[in-house]
Design a protein around this motif. Sequence first.
Motif, PDB file in Angstrom:
ATOM      1  N   ALA A  14      81.699 -63.917 -48.077  1.00  0.00           N
ATOM      2  CA  ALA A  14      81.449 -63.392 -46.451  1.00  0.00           C
ATOM      3  C   ALA A  14      82.658 -63.392 -45.698  1.00  0.00           C
ATOM      4  N   PRO A  15      83.900 -64.638 -45.876  1.00  0.00           N
ATOM      5  CA  PRO A  15      84.921 -64.734 -45.022  1.00  0.00           C
ATOM      6  C   PRO A  15      85.669 -63.762 -45.266  1.00  0.00           C
ATOM      7  N   GLY A  16      85.846 -63.253 -46.632  1.00  0.00           N
ATOM      8  CA  GLY A  16      86.755 -62.205 -46.913  1.00  0.00           C
ATOM      9  C   GLY A  16      86.074 -60.940 -46.281  1.00  0.00           C
ATOM     10  N   ARG A  17      84.979 -60.514 -46.000  1.00  0.00           N
ATOM     11  CA  ARG A  17      84.432 -59.217 -45.479  1.00  0.00           C
ATOM     12  C   ARG A  17      84.791 -59.612 -44.021  1.00  0.00           C
ATOM     13  N   VAL A  18      84.624 -60.592 -43.462  1.00  0.00           N
ATOM     14  CA  VAL A  18      84.844 -60.862 -41.893  1.00  0.00           C
ATOM     15  C   VAL A  18      86.604 -60.666 -41.701  1.00  0.00           C
ATOM     16  N   ALA A  19      87.268 -61.068 -42.528  1.00  0.00           N
ATOM     17  CA  ALA A  19      88.687 -60.837 -42.511  1.00  0.00           C
ATOM     18  C   ALA A  19      88.952 -59.107 -42.562  1.00  0.00           C
ATOM     19  N   ALA A  20      88.320 -58.750 -43.591  1.00  0.00           N
ATOM     20  CA  ALA A  20      88.618 -57.074 -43.737  1.00  0.00           C
ATOM     21  C   ALA A  20      88.342 -56.323 -42.315  1.00  0.00           C
ATOM     22  N   LEU A  21      86.931 -56.905 -42.033  1.00  0.00           N
ATOM     23  CA  LEU A  21      86.566 -56.247 -40.690  1.00  0.00           C
ATOM     24  C   LEU A  21      87.623 -56.544 -39.472  1.00  0.00           C
ATOM     25  N   ASP A  22      88.199 -57.659 -39.302  1.00  0.00           N
ATOM     26  CA  ASP A  22      89.264 -58.003 -38.352  1.00  0.00           C
ATOM     27  C   ASP A  22      90.368 -57.173 -38.529  1.00  0.00           C
ATOM     28  N   ALA A  23      90.767 -56.975 -39.846  1.00  0.00           N
ATOM     29  CA  ALA A  23      92.032 -56.373 -40.089  1.00  0.00           C
ATOM     30  C   ALA A  23      91.806 -54.827 -39.602  1.00  0.00           C
ATOM     31  N   THR A  24      90.651 -54.396 -39.584  1.00  0.00           N
ATOM     32  CA  THR A  24      90.243 -52.940 -39.216  1.00  0.00           C
ATOM     33  C   THR A  24      90.521 -52.822 -37.943  1.00  0.00           C
ATOM     34  N   ALA A 116      88.386 -44.792 -27.343  1.00  0.00           N
ATOM     35  CA  ALA A 116      87.142 -44.509 -27.885  1.00  0.00           C
ATOM     36  C   ALA A 116      87.086 -45.264 -29.245  1.00  0.00           C
ATOM     37  N   THR A 117      87.993 -44.937 -30.283  1.00  0.00           N
ATOM     38  CA  THR A 117      87.983 -45.174 -31.560  1.00  0.00           C
ATOM     39  C   THR A 117      87.911 -46.983 -31.483  1.00  0.00           C
ATOM     40  N   LEU A 118      88.669 -47.444 -30.761  1.00  0.00           N
ATOM     41  CA  LEU A 118      88.664 -49.088 -30.564  1.00  0.00           C
ATOM     42  C   LEU A 118      87.330 -49.565 -30.336  1.00  0.00           C
ATOM     43  N   ALA A 119      86.744 -48.625 -29.118  1.00  0.00           N
ATOM     44  CA  ALA A 119      85.480 -49.136 -28.809  1.00  0.00           C
ATOM     45  C   ALA A 119      84.426 -49.229 -29.824  1.00  0.00           C
ATOM     46  N   ALA A 120      84.487 -48.077 -30.458  1.00  0.00           N
ATOM     47  CA  ALA A 120      83.618 -47.814 -31.540  1.00  0.00           C
ATOM     48  C   ALA A 120      83.676 -48.732 -32.708  1.00  0.00           C
ATOM     49  N   GLU A 121      85.016 -49.092 -33.083  1.00  0.00           N
ATOM     50  CA  GLU A 121      85.428 -50.145 -33.922  1.00  0.00           C
ATOM     51  C   GLU A 121      84.725 -51.599 -33.725  1.00  0.00           C
ATOM     52  N   LYS A 123      82.150 -52.019 -31.970  1.00  0.00           N
ATOM     53  CA  LYS A 123      80.859 -52.290 -31.784  1.00  0.00           C
ATOM     54  C   LYS A 123      80.244 -52.374 -33.161  1.00  0.00           C
ATOM     55  N   ARG A 124      80.975 -51.439 -34.213  1.00  0.00           N
ATOM     56  CA  ARG A 124      80.792 -51.492 -35.547  1.00  0.00           C
ATOM     57  C   ARG A 124      80.879 -52.905 -36.131  1.00  0.00           C
ATOM     58  N   VAL A 125      82.331 -53.306 -35.900  1.00  0.00           N
ATOM     59  CA  VAL A 125      82.534 -54.801 -36.252  1.00  0.00           C
ATOM     60  C   VAL A 125      81.752 -56.007 -35.892  1.00  0.00           C
ATOM     61  N   ALA A 126      81.324 -55.649 -34.634  1.00  0.00           N
ATOM     62  CA  ALA A 126      80.413 -56.808 -34.155  1.00  0.00           C
ATOM     63  C   ALA A 126      78.996 -56.730 -34.735  1.00  0.00           C
ATOM     64  N   ALA A 127      78.560 -55.431 -34.982  1.00  0.00           N
ATOM     65  CA  ALA A 127      77.122 -55.284 -35.681  1.00  0.00           C
ATOM     66  C   ALA A 127      77.223 -55.627 -37.187  1.00  0.00           C
ATOM     67  N   GLU A 128      78.479 -55.661 -37.845  1.00  0.00           N
ATOM     68  CA  GLU A 128      78.713 -55.981 -39.123  1.00  0.00           C
ATOM     69  C   GLU A 128      78.965 -57.323 -39.318  1.00  0.00           C
ATOM     70  N   LYS A 129      79.639 -58.040 -38.365  1.00  0.00           N
ATOM     71  CA  LYS A 129      79.673 -59.370 -38.644  1.00  0.00           C
ATOM     72  C   LYS A 129      78.289 -60.059 -38.096  1.00  0.00           C
ATOM     73  N   SER A 130      77.498 -59.484 -37.313  1.00  0.00           N
ATOM     74  CA  SER A 130      76.351 -59.913 -37.044  1.00  0.00           C
ATOM     75  C   SER A 130      75.524 -60.195 -38.346  1.00  0.00           C
ATOM     76  N   ALA A 131      75.313 -58.747 -39.021  1.00  0.00           N
ATOM     77  CA  ALA A 131      74.721 -58.856 -40.294  1.00  0.00           C
ATOM     78  C   ALA A 131      75.158 -59.921 -41.398  1.00  0.00           C
ATOM     79  N   ILE A 132      76.546 -59.891 -41.538  1.00  0.00           N
ATOM     80  CA  ILE A 132      77.137 -60.855 -42.225  1.00  0.00           C
ATOM     81  C   ILE A 132      76.615 -62.216 -42.122  1.00  0.00           C
ATOM     82  N   GLU A 133      76.620 -62.592 -40.650  1.00  0.00           N
ATOM     83  CA  GLU A 133      76.323 -63.934 -40.301  1.00  0.00           C
ATOM     84  C   GLU A 133      75.044 -63.987 -40.541  1.00  0.00           C
ATOM     85  N   ALA A 134      73.806 -63.167 -40.318  1.00  0.00           N
ATOM     86  CA  ALA A 134      72.765 -63.221 -40.624  1.00  0.00           C
ATOM     87  C   ALA A 134      72.531 -63.543 -42.149  1.00  0.00           C
TER      88      ALA A 134
END
Length: 170
Positions: A14-24, A116-121, A123-134
């Motif tokens: 999970a931490p690696g996946r979160v780090a990859a999302l942060d890098a994106t 727009a890309t940043l805003a979409a990213e 949202k996507r990152v927040a959703a994926e982080k929430s899913a990872i956290e859950a």
Amino acid sequence: WTWLLTVRIDFSDAPGRVAALDATLDGATEALEKAKAALAESVTARRALEKEAAVAQQRVSKYKEQLMQAKDNKQFHALQHEIATFSAEVQRVEEIEIGRMLEGDELTAVVKAAEATLAAEKKRVAAEKSAIEADSTTVAGELAGLQTARAELAATVDALRVWQTLESRT
């Protein structure tokens, strides 16, 4: 036991996946910053051109005033030459300025797209982080339950071995 190992691996990943999302997200932020910097540079260059055109236009006006006061033909032709030279300079600078304006419009579109890309990213990152956290919370609970069950089984197995040892001695 194998399932417990799989759960541990998923949990530790999970931490690696979160780090990859942060890098994106960092990449999208960097792209936006670069686009804004390019736009700011273009605006600065355009303003410098506007000043340059204004200076050349002032010289044209000055020479036109002097043209009205020319005393001889030689002075009149020299002033006409200066007026033509600075008028050409004004035209050249204004053409470059138009190019900068078009470039500014394109860069503004790039900035809006990057925003727009940043805003979409985000949202996507927040959703994926929430899913990872859950998932991590669920997996942590399952892992704790499995470790407890394993400990109970290990105690049972140890108790069984002790009982069998005692029974075999009798």
